[in-house]
Design an enzyme around this catalytic site. Structure first.
Site, short mmCIF file in Angstrom:
data_model
loop_
_atom_site.label_atom_id
_atom_site.label_comp_id
_atom_site.label_asym_id
_atom_site.label_seq_id
_atom_site.Cartn_x
_atom_site.Cartn_y
_atom_site.Cartn_z
N SER A 163 0.84 -1.20 0.00
CA SER A 163 0.00 0.00 0.00
C SER A 163 0.88 1.25 0.00
O SER A 163 1.73 1.42 -0.85
CB SER A 163 -0.96 -0.05 1.20
OG SER A 163 -1.92 0.96 1.08
N ASP B 223 -5.49 -4.08 -2.92
CA ASP B 223 -4.49 -3.78 -1.90
C ASP B 223 -3.90 -5.06 -1.33
O ASP B 223 -4.61 -5.98 -0.93
CB ASP B 223 -5.15 -2.96 -0.79
CG ASP B 223 -4.14 -2.29 0.12
OD1 ASP B 223 -3.08 -2.89 0.39
OD2 ASP B 223 -4.38 -1.15 0.54
#
EC number: 3.1.1.5
Length: 1515
Positions: A1245, A1363
């Protein structure tokens, strides 16, 4: 005239017609009249002309000209009319016209909206959407495993070729053999046929036995005579009672197949040392002992003057019948039978190698120890399972070999002794836990190396020496004393000069003279340095080298006189006493007391190691005459060899000449020198050193820096208290050895004589741990004793620690001097081999028979998947790879095994089939531990199996607990990467093509390895170094054996060996570099052509299976986008990754290929040269500086590469957490200020974004600006609002987010990042985690940051990526699998609310709504729907996070950022400051705790190593 009249008539008629026509036309239209008149006139003229002028007259050309004039006039008329009349009229009419347009506001707005929409579409989808139109660059697939089929299957050859192959395979254990040595050893070889089931009593065989064809089972007499074993083999039938008197039971040790020796390493040493007699210590109370008369003591027993210590020498071997009377009697009988054998009669002409003085014998009680038998195969019998052919080399061949070629014999013994320690002793000590037996042998051998100083140096002289040390100790302080105090040596400079700079010159001169002497059969030396007597050692040896330089012919004459009559010189010594008649000193008045100490200490050392000087200096044999050349030598020097075994040069690790080991045979090579004279000559080599109490002189696992002779005080032989059997096989990568040379410099350099500094218990790392755990004492070395004897003579690592129990004064002789002595005087090596064979316990003897030394070639398969598990393999040097077949037909690498690792214990113990195929990556030496030996040991010594059980249990525990092996089965990157860069021992540097500066590259890499490399150092080899060491014949057929052994010794000596291919492609040295490498580094210039080079084609042709890494050298610290992909596109064999390295180099101005003679390219090249010359003087000078230059050496690219090769890489793992990830920037800055290098970066991320910036720029300054710019874009609510869309898959289109990341990274690909980098994503199409190491950086970083609901998934090859934090928010396990040693993991994720909930079995949404806003409610708020979904998504990530915190080598960091939200990008400076402050405080705590792996501290630790630091204190 007639024609003119005709023309006039015609013209008149034309004019009349024209006039009439014109008149009529004028009345109608004047304009048309004009044109018609002209037309009629033209027609009339042409008609008249045609009538008058005949055809093909000059008047026809006049007509054409008139026509052209007419056309030109028409065009001019039209142009004039257009510009003067038509155009002005049109413009006047246009501008004089007025238009009126009337529309309402709605229409006007619509038109404007359409115009704006068109412009917006062009900008949005044609300009701002440029990232979506980049050319597709898919991820690079992991290359397939290289496993080439074997070129020669086992058992294919037959007949005579197979016979010789098997025979040569068996005698490989002797090392390389020159042609005359080989002939001498094998000319009396005998063969014997054994039918299936026939038994051979090896105890009666006096020779070296090997299996040529068939298979033989080796049995040993069981020590458990009275007990019956149901599973052990037994010979109880009537037919075999003759071989098993008293129903003796036998245990199966091993099975010997084709090409393997039946004799053990112990047997070979016994054959070589049969005529070496053991001698005892020389105490003050009695003269030197000799073997007692028959009946007093058994021959060969070591004598011990200290009766009270005899009980300590009894080895504790369970079940070993040491005191059985019938066994003792049988051993004595066998000893007597040997003395009467015809083989013994043949040895009468052998020069005496006795180590015993000829003084009257003093009977002494024998020391209880292992039964000494005269057989080379005690208690061993063999049984043929099939019809078998064996070969036997009798013991007489070995005795002749010692007599004729003693130097070659010493080298063979050295090879056997080294393998005996590496194979038998190291396996027993480390793998079987038999530390007691090995240490017992170390303790017993101390009793044979005690030599006392003369009396005149024990009293006042010793007190004066101690007083000197005491005064110096008070002057310099205790801190410096810990490193030792050396007595000043005024002749040290002369010693270094004579030993280093002039030694080569003398050796070469002596060698040339010797060759002349042999060829001409005349006296060799007629010059000033002539040798007066053939009794002296051969020219170029240790004595001649130094004495010729120091004293000239006079001293040589004296030396010769001393050598011929040593005893009268002793009687002239004024210091001699009746009590110490064997010790004397020089009578020169200038000899001071310090020189007395040095000379006496050195003489005691020489006597202790076997240089007694009592051998026959001038034996009555033809071999001693310099005018006689043996037949084998005449053959070897008569020209090129006529057999497969060509003449080869000697293995001399210190001389640069090419003298053969057989060249010394005619003079017995090494008449044992007088130790007094040798000590007088070498007294400048020894150091008198003082060490305080507690100093560590030799550490377990390191190579002995030299010999220590105890002058005063006591040394303690210890082992670590927690476990006495530390892993010495793997200690080379953990413990600093005694050789600090990182460049392969000459061993006789300026630092060769420096005494080693001790390590104190308060030093770093392992010493602190040892000091806390304590040591267990094994033996005590008293004054007169010798420490480090076995390890120094054999050049093997020490099994023990040598610690100063009290303040101790020792004499130290460095390893370089010892090696020269061992090389010149074979008796030293033979003496130690004899002592080891005499003291070897029965248990180690039988283990030695079962263990097999195996050498396999590159690509050879040891076993295949599904085969029966017959043996455990231990890697001595080389590299193995274990692969398994996959269902789709491919192969998966399970593991790689390097030096010191073992393979196959679990399968052998469970008797299951092999789970994979094991093949050699390169030439490998192995120890084969058969299953039969394990079963035998388990029955007779069950405690041995505990050690192997612990190994298997620890390995299974590590396999189960290792998080890096979880969840990686379906990953594109295999888990074998963790072992691919660990335990590398050899690295080859090859250029991609000619012109690459690999030599400069290798020098810089060696400089980095000397600072951050393995503790025992690294060495660099090129062709010049090999030729300088082995001579010009190093690469021929027989020279390869010599070369392979030399390279194996270097691997044993150093932690890493670097090969530099500095020759052309098709040279033997380039081939050697490829075949010897665990890892291949292909170095290419980034600015050159990325085409496949000739060196790569050569490597592919050799089918190398080693790990391959591409190194791109850049002028500046920057890689252009897409450049790396061009290099990797055609190189699918690059399976070890790639590196970017900045190195200034001068490009090769000479073209590799000859220029063509075409005009175009030549002209273009000439124009470019001219442009460059013009720009040199006209353009503004641009200062070319790197994008970033490291401010510290340890952050350099070569240090990063060195850490990777040594398995010491530092990894940085950055977790995800939205805006909280801004703290990563502050922590990175704190790490840079703390001096922590970062070699690999991984992130999730926001951690993928920050980590990608750092991996690209490798500096905190640019990433600060780029990260702040991105945070500003993310904090803009307008951009977020303009990106909103209908929430079918997400609330935003993701365009603005994509633009922000693309503006940061551009077209850069992950391969172009300067540091190794990866990011992870969650593949929701295939429900797995994926790691990305190639492709466009912005795409996979964006995918790793794609929060579900806020951003749409990113499509990649049909899969949807989200993600990566949903599965693993802190990828420590992945970083560990890549080979990182230390990992800094930064977690910035949100903390889950773990408040206990009690809202019941049902929940009302209305109650939950009001409860959330009720300030007086004591019931905790139930989670919302979004919170439940979020927690559900991160369920697996929480478990991975907890495992990451406990990962070995992981340093977990979590800054205090819980008060900030995921989207608080507007608080950049605040969050950055929190991370920076936390990083400083956290790293400062680590520094105080000593956990922080600071490079400065590592260098400081190395500075304290006694083998590296210079002498600090000297009197």
């Amino acid at each position: 005239m007639e024609s003119l009249s005709n023309l006039g008539n015609a013209m008149s008629s034309v004019l009349s017609e024209t006039t009439s026509t014109t008149a009529t036309a004028i009345l109608a239209d004047p304009t048309e009249a004009l044109s018609s008149v002209v037309a009629l006139a033209s027609d009339a003229v042409s008609k008249a002309t045609s009538d008058v002028v005949p055809e093909h007259t000059p008047t026809s050309w006049f007509t054409i000209i008139l026509w052209l004039l007419h056309r030109i006039s028409s065009v001019l008329y039209f142009v004039i009319k257009l510009t003067t009349i038509t155009t002005p009229t049109f413009l006047f009419n246009i501008f004089s016209t007025s238009l009126t347009v009337t529309m309402n506001a709605t229409t006007l707005v619509l038109i404007m909206l359409f115009m704006m929409a068109g412009v917006t579409w062009v900008v949005r989808y044609r300009y701002l959407n440029m990232y979506s139109r980049l050319p597709p660059e898919p991820q690079r697939k992991e290359p397939a495993v290289d496993l080439f089929p074997e070129t020669q299957e086992e058992g294919v050859k037959s007949g005579l070729a197979s016979y010789f192959d098997e025979f040569l395979s068996a005698i490989k254990i002797f090392g390389y053999l020159e042609r005359p040595v080989f002939h001498e050893l094998t000319r009396s070889m005998q063969t014997r046929k054994l039918i299936a089931g026939e038994t051979l009593n090896l105890e009666e065989e006096q020779g070296f036995c090997l299996v040529v064809d068939g298979m033989v089972e080796i049995f040993v007499k069981s020590a458990r005579d009275g007990r019956r074993s149901s599973s052990g083999p037994s010979f109880e039938s009537d037919d075999e009672e003759g071989f098993a008197p008293g129903r003796q039971r036998y245990q199966l040790l091993t099975e010997v197949r084709n090409g393997a020796p039946m004799s053990s390493l112990f047997s070979i040493m016994s054959l070589f040392t049969e005529d070496i007699q053991m001698h005892d210590t020389d105490d003050d109370d009695s003269p030197d002992p000799t073997p007692s008369a028959p009946g007093t003591a058994m021959p060969g027993y070591p004598m011990n003057a200290n009766f009270q210590q005899s009980n300590d020498t009894l080895p504790s071997i369970p079940g070993t019948p040491l005191s059985d009377n019938h066994v003792m009697q049988r051993g004595m009988a066998s000893a007597e039978s040997l003395t009467m054998s015809p083989l013994a009669h043949d040895s009468s002409r052998i020069p005496s190698l006795s180590l015993v003085n000829t003084r009257p014998a003093v009977p002494r009680r024998p020391v209880p120890k292992r039964l000494n038998t005269t057989s080379a195969h005690p208690d061993i019998i063999a049984r043929a399972t099939v019809d078998t052919t064996i070969a036997i080399i009798p013991a007489s061949a070995f005795r002749r070999l010692i007599k004729i070629y003693p130097k070659a014999t010493a080298h063979i013994v050295h090879v056997i002794l080294s393998r005996f320690q590496r194979v038998t002793l190291a396996t027993a000590y480390n793998y079987l836990g038999l530390s007691g037996e090995v240490l017992q042998m170390e303790r017993n051998i101390l009793k044979h190396t005690v030599r006392q100083l003369p009396n005149h140096l024990r009293g006042d002289a010793l007190d004066r020496l101690k007083e000197k040390f005491k005064r110096e100790r008070e002057r310099i302080g205790e801190k410096e004393v810990e490193k030792g105090i050396a007595l000043h040596n005024a002749h040290a400079a002369r010693r270094r000069r004579s030993a280093a700079s002039l030694r080569k010159e003398v050796a070469l001169q002596a060698y040339s003279k010797r060759r002349q002497s042999i060829v001409t059969a005349t006296p060799a030396f007629g010059t000033r340095r002539e040798r007066p007597s053939p009794d002296m050692p051969s020219p170029g040896d240790l004595l001649t080298n130094t004495q010729q330089l120091k004293s000239g012919p006079a001293s040589q004459l004296d030396l010769a006189r001393d050598a011929t009559s040593p005893r009268p010189q002793r009687n002239l010594s004024p210091f001699s006493t009746p009590r110490n008649a064997h010790v004397s000193l020089d009578t020169r008045e200038a000899l001071d007391e310090d020189d007395m100490f040095r000379e006496s200490v050195l003489e005691c050392m020489f006597r202790a190691i076997g240089l007694t000087g009592n051998g026959s200096v001038n034996p009555d044999s033809t071999q001693a005459s310099p005018r006689f050349v043996p037949t084998d030598q005449r053959r070897s020097r008569g020209g090129p060899g006529h057999t497969a075994f060509g003449f080869m040069d000697a293995f001399d690790p210190f001389d640069n000449d090419t003298e053969s080991v057989t060249s010394c045979g005619f003079s017995s090579s090494s008449p044992v020198p007088n130790p007094q004279l040798l000590a007088h000559d070498m007294k400048d080599e020894v150091e008198i050193v003082f060490f305080p109490k507690g100093s560590v002189l030799v550490e377990q696992g390191e190579r002995n820096p030299g010999l220590y002779y105890v002058i005063d005080g006591f040394l303690d032989i210890c082992v670590p208290g927690d476990d006495s059997s530390h892993d010495l096989l793997q200690s080379s990568a953990k413990v600093d050895h005694g050789h600090d040379s990182a460049t392969g410099a000459d061993a006789f350099g300026a630092n060769s004589s420096r005494f080693p500094e001790p390590n104190m218990n308060n030093n770093f790392g392992a010493e602190q741990k040892k000091g806390k755990q304590g040591r267990r004492s094994v033996a005590l070395i008293k004054p007169g004793g010798l420490a480090g004897y076995v390890g120094t003579i054999s050049s093997y690592r020490s099994f023990i620690d040598v610690v100063a129990r009290t303040d101790v004064c020792v004499g130290f002789l460095p390893l370089a001097s010892i090696d020269r002595i061992v090389d010149r005087y074979p008796i030293v090596m033979l003496t130690m081999a004899k002592r080891l064979t005499e003291l070897l316990p029965r248990l180690l003897l039988h283990i030695d028979f079962a263990l097999e030394w195996v050498q396999v070639n590159s690509g050879q398969v040891l076993f295949r998947e599904g085969d029966e598990s017959e043996a455990i393999y231990l890697v001595l040097n080389g590299r193995l790879r274990l692969v398994e077949d996959q269902k789709d037909g491919g192969m998966n690498v399970k593991a790689e095994f390097g030096q010191g690792e073992s393979i196959g214990e679990l399968e052998v113990l469970t008797e299951s089939a092999r789970t994979g195929t094991l093949h050699a990556i390169r030439e490998t030496e192995l120890v084969k531990f058969p299953r039969t030996l394990f079963n035998s040991l388990a029955q007779e010594h069950p405690n041995i199996t505990i050690k192997i059980s612990k190994i298997i249990a620890a390995r299974m525990r590590a396999f189960i607990d290792d998080p890096s092996r979880m969840g990686l089965k379906d990953n594109v990157v295999r888990s074998y990467k963790s072992s691919s860069t660990l335990n590398l021992r050899t690295v080859a540097i090859l250029p991609v093509t000619a012109g690459v500066p690999v030599v400069e590259f290798g020098n810089r890499l060696m400089n980095a390895l000397s600072q951050v490399g393995p503790p025992n150092g690294a060495t660099c080899l090129n062709q010049a170094a090999i030729l300088n060491h082995l001579g010009k014949l190093a690469f021929n057929r027989m020279g390869k054996l010599k070369l392979s052994q030399y390279l194996a010794d270097l691997e044993e000596k150093y932690g890493l060996v670097v090969y530099v291919a500095d020759t052309n492609v098709n040279t033997p040295w380039t081939q050697t570099c490829i075949t010897q490498a665990d890892c291949l580094l292909f170095v290419g210039l980034a600015d050159s052509s990325p085409e496949i080079g000739e060196y790569e084609r050569f490597m592919l042709g050799m089918k190398s299976t080693a790990r391959k890494i591409l190194v791109l050298v850049h002028q500046e610290r920057y890689s252009n986008p897409g450049l790396t992909r061009q290099w990797l596109k055609n190189r699918m064999w690059i399976n070890g990754g790639h590196f970017h390295v900045q190195m200034a180099y001068t490009s090769n101005t000479v073209p590799i290929h000859p220029p063509t003679k075409r005009f175009g390219p030549s002209l273009k090249q000439r124009v470019q040269i001219l442009q460059a010359e013009i720009q040199k003087y006209t353009s503004r000078k641009v200062r070319h500086v790197p994008f970033y230059s490291p401010d510290a050496p340890f952050k350099g690219d070569f240090h990063r590469l060195a850490r990777r090769l040594c398995g010491k890489s530092v990894g940085l793992v950055l977790g995800g957490g939205g805006a909280r990830g801004i703290a990563h920037v502050g922590i990175i800055r704190a790490m840079e200020e703390a001096g922590i290098p970062i070699d690999m970066v991984g992130g999730t991320s926001i951690g993928a974004f920050i980590g990608g910036l750092y991996a690209r720029h490798a500096d905190v300054v640019p990433i600060f600006g780029l990260a702040k710019k991105f945070a500003g874009r993310m904090a803009s609510m307008w951009r977020f609002a303009f990106d909103l869309t209908y929430p079918s898959a997400s609330y935003t289109t993701g365009h603005e987010f994509n633009r922000g990341i693309f503006k940061t990274f551009g077209k850069t690909q992950i391969e172009d990042f300067w540091l190794e980098y990866y990011c992870n994503t969650t593949n929701i199409s295939k429900s797995r985690v994926e790691f990305h190491t190639s492709g466009y950086a912005w795409r996979y970083i964006r995918a790793s940051m794609s929060l579900a609901g806020l951003l749409p998934p990113l499509c990649d090859e049909g899969s949807m990526l989200l993600d990566g934090g949903y599965i693993d928010n802190l990828t420590v396990s992945r970083m560990k699998s890549l080979g990182s040693d230390v990992i800094f993991a930064v977690d910035v994720g949100s903390l889950d609310d773990n408040t206990p909930q009690a809202f019941g079995d049902s929940l009302s949404g209305v109650w939950a709504f009001f409860n959330r806003w009720n300030p007086f409610s004591s019931v905790p708020n139930p989670p919302t729907l979004a919170e439940i979904q979020a927690r559900l998504a991160y369920v697996s990530s929480v478990g991975e996070l907890e495992r990451a915190k406990t990962m070995p080598g992981c340093i977990y960091m979590r800054p205090p950022i819980d008060d900030y939200g995921t989207l608080d990008f507007g608080k950049f400076d605040e969050i950055y400051g929190v991370g920076y402050k936390y990083g400083q405080e956290f790293l400062q705590k680590l520094r105080e705790q000593g956990v922080l792996p600071l490079v400065e501290e590592t260098e400081a630790k190395k500075a304290l190593r006694r083998t590296m630091a210079p002498r600090r204190a000297s009197i």
